[in-house]
Design an enzyme around this catalytic site. Structure first.
Site, PDB file in Angstrom:
ATOM      1  N   HIS A   1     -17.866-106.695  46.712  1.00  0.00           N
ATOM      2  CA  HIS A   1     -17.133-105.433  46.544  1.00  0.00           C
ATOM      3  C   HIS A   1     -18.099-104.268  46.444  1.00  0.00           C
ATOM      4  O   HIS A   1     -19.270-104.425  46.102  1.00  0.00           O
ATOM      5  CB  HIS A   1     -16.238-105.451  45.303  1.00  0.00           C
ATOM      6  CG  HIS A   1     -16.998-105.585  44.008  1.00  0.00           C
ATOM      7  ND1 HIS A   1     -17.559-106.763  43.580  1.00  0.00           N
ATOM      8  CD2 HIS A   1     -17.304-104.667  43.052  1.00  0.00           C
ATOM      9  CE1 HIS A   1     -18.167-106.582  42.428  1.00  0.00           C
ATOM     10  NE2 HIS A   1     -18.047-105.315  42.081  1.00  0.00           N
TER      11      HIS A   1
ATOM     12  N   ASP B   1     -18.168-100.805  44.228  1.00  0.00           N
ATOM     13  CA  ASP B   1     -17.476-100.455  42.982  1.00  0.00           C
ATOM     14  C   ASP B   1     -16.385 -99.405  43.203  1.00  0.00           C
ATOM     15  O   ASP B   1     -16.621 -98.347  43.815  1.00  0.00           O
ATOM     16  CB  ASP B   1     -18.475 -99.941  41.932  1.00  0.00           C
ATOM     17  CG  ASP B   1     -19.260-101.078  41.281  1.00  0.00           C
ATOM     18  OD1 ASP B   1     -18.764-102.222  41.273  1.00  0.00           O
ATOM     19  OD2 ASP B   1     -20.372-100.810  40.784  1.00  0.00           O
TER      20      ASP B   1
ATOM     21  N   HIS C   1     -21.756-105.749  46.437  1.00  0.00           N
ATOM     22  CA  HIS C   1     -22.432-106.693  45.553  1.00  0.00           C
ATOM     23  C   HIS C   1     -21.427-107.683  45.006  1.00  0.00           C
ATOM     24  O   HIS C   1     -20.215-107.461  45.078  1.00  0.00           O
ATOM     25  CB  HIS C   1     -23.155-105.955  44.419  1.00  0.00           C
ATOM     26  CG  HIS C   1     -22.248-105.120  43.586  1.00  0.00           C
ATOM     27  ND1 HIS C   1     -21.788-103.889  43.998  1.00  0.00           N
ATOM     28  CD2 HIS C   1     -21.666-105.343  42.383  1.00  0.00           C
ATOM     29  CE1 HIS C   1     -20.989-103.385  43.079  1.00  0.00           C
ATOM     30  NE2 HIS C   1     -20.880-104.247  42.083  1.00  0.00           N
TER      31      HIS C   1
ATOM     32  N   ARG D   1     -23.332-101.294  32.050  1.00  0.00           N
ATOM     33  CA  ARG D   1     -23.167-100.666  33.364  1.00  0.00           C
ATOM     34  C   ARG D   1     -22.809 -99.196  33.222  1.00  0.00           C
ATOM     35  O   ARG D   1     -21.944 -98.830  32.435  1.00  0.00           O
ATOM     36  CB  ARG D   1     -22.052-101.375  34.131  1.00  0.00           C
ATOM     37  CG  ARG D   1     -21.944-100.934  35.573  1.00  0.00           C
ATOM     38  CD  ARG D   1     -20.917-101.750  36.324  1.00  0.00           C
ATOM     39  NE  ARG D   1     -19.622-101.117  36.275  1.00  0.00           N
ATOM     40  CZ  ARG D   1     -18.669-101.280  37.192  1.00  0.00           C
ATOM     41  NH1 ARG D   1     -18.884-102.084  38.209  1.00  0.00           N
ATOM     42  NH2 ARG D   1     -17.525-100.676  37.080  1.00  0.00           N
TER      43      ARG D   1
HETATM   44  C1  SIN Z   1     -20.500-105.304  38.892  1.00  0.00           C
HETATM   45  O1  SIN Z   1     -19.712-105.619  39.757  1.00  0.00           O
HETATM   46  O2  SIN Z   1     -20.808-104.132  38.697  1.00  0.00           O
HETATM   47  C2  SIN Z   1     -21.121-106.367  38.021  1.00  0.00           C
HETATM   48  C3  SIN Z   1     -21.982-107.302  38.754  1.00  0.00           C
HETATM   49  C4  SIN Z   1     -22.434-108.450  37.888  1.00  0.00           C
HETATM   50  O3  SIN Z   1     -21.794-108.778  36.873  1.00  0.00           O
HETATM   51  O4  SIN Z   1     -23.451-109.060  38.244  1.00  0.00           O
END
Ligand code: SIN
Length: 294
Positions: free
Chosen positions: A111, A113, A267, A281
């Site tokens: 995805h 974000d 990612h 995050r």
């Molecule tokens: C995310 O999607 O921002 C998190 C990625 C993760 O948990 O590695």
């Protein structure tokens, strides 16, 4: 041409070690908690556009310092995703698994974000707090390389299309429903976040490169195609991100920082770990990812 050929020249303050030929770099010798020098900040922005995801080891970031580091790239104070916040910090999200509520299953598909919003973030900075002894890696894939690897005829066709994005096919509905008062929270999230249309191919405002802008977690339908046609085309486009040559996989360590360009990459987390995993995050630039709507 790999970015190793294209980049690496002209950096005065950054020591850059390319991660993979087509995406990613490890940046050495930078303390993100004290990155005040303007040349350094300019070079960090340039490196992010050039390499798409940057890794920094052994960083020491309080939540305030993580927010300051995010400000090098964009404003981190805008609306966010649905993750719980760090106590006292409305702009720092906790991605936590293994204790109480687990977010192991909300990021385990490719995805970009928050594309279910009309203003997705420009980028994201993730800081490793608690890291499993093994597993729990994160992978990134270059959406510009994914576009480049389509045949020219298909590139031309998909450039004419728009697609709907929604949080519905993701892990979020189940995550809401697992919470106390979950049905009400889910209904609230649906009411506040109607599906949005984005172009299937966008143009990066800094590099001018074409971006394949559909992802399996949030893209639901190509506008104007029959359901079966849309599903078949999306499966084909999503498969571009599965090509190993467009990917970089990070083995986290405690105090590793990853910063990515959320326009030019997708990612996903790997849900193969047991025990605790906690990342802080911060997303940034929710008002400025595609300034000309490109
Ligand atoms: C995310 O999607 O921002 C998190 C990625 C993760 O948990 O590695």
């Amino acid at each position: 041409m790999s970015h190793v050929d294209a980049g690496l020249t002209g950096y005065k303050t950054l020591q850059i070690e390319p991660y993979n030929p087509l995406i990613g770099a490890t940046v050495h010798g930078v303390d993100l908690a004290n990155a005040t020098d303007e040349t350094l900040r300019t070079e960090l922005r340039r490196a992010l556009a050039e390499f798409q995801v940057l890794f920094f080891r052994a960083q020491s970031l309080t939540p305030e310092k993580q927010l300051e580091a995010a400000r090098i790239f964009g404003n981190p104070d805008k609306a966010k995703a649905f993750f719980p916040r760090l106590e006292g910090h409305t702009s720092v999200e906790k991605i936590e698994s293994g204790t109480g509520m687990s977010y192991k299953k909300v990021a385990d598909q490719w995805h970009t974000d928050i594309t279910w919003s009309s203003n997705p973030p420009t980028g994201t900075i993730l800081f490793g707090q608690t890291i499993p002894a093994s597993g729990g890696d994160t992978l990134w894939a270059s959406a510009t390389r994914a576009y480049d690897l389509l045949s020219p005829a298909l590139q031309t066709y998909v450039e004419t299309l728009q697609a709907l994005h929604s949080f519905e096919p993701s892990g979020w509905p189940d995550a809401f429903l697992a919470r106390e008062n979950g049905e009400a929270l889910y209904a609230q999230a649906r009411a506040a976040n109607q599906p949005v249309l984005h172009p299937v191919v966008r143009t990066h405002p800094i590099t001018g490169r074409k971006i394949l802008y559909v992802n399996p977690e949030f893209t639901t339908k190509i506008k104007g195609l029959e359901r079966k046609e849309s599903d078949a085309l999306l499966i084909l486009l999503f498969a571009q991100f599965e090509k190993p040559e467009v990917q970089a996989r990070l083995r986290w360590e405690q105090n590793t920082v990853a910063i990515w360009d959320n326009r030019a990459t997708q990612h996903r987390a790997v849900p193969d770990f047991t025990g605790a995993r906690l990342l802080h995050r911060v997303t940034f630039g929710e008002d400025n990812a595609f300034p000309q709507g490109a």
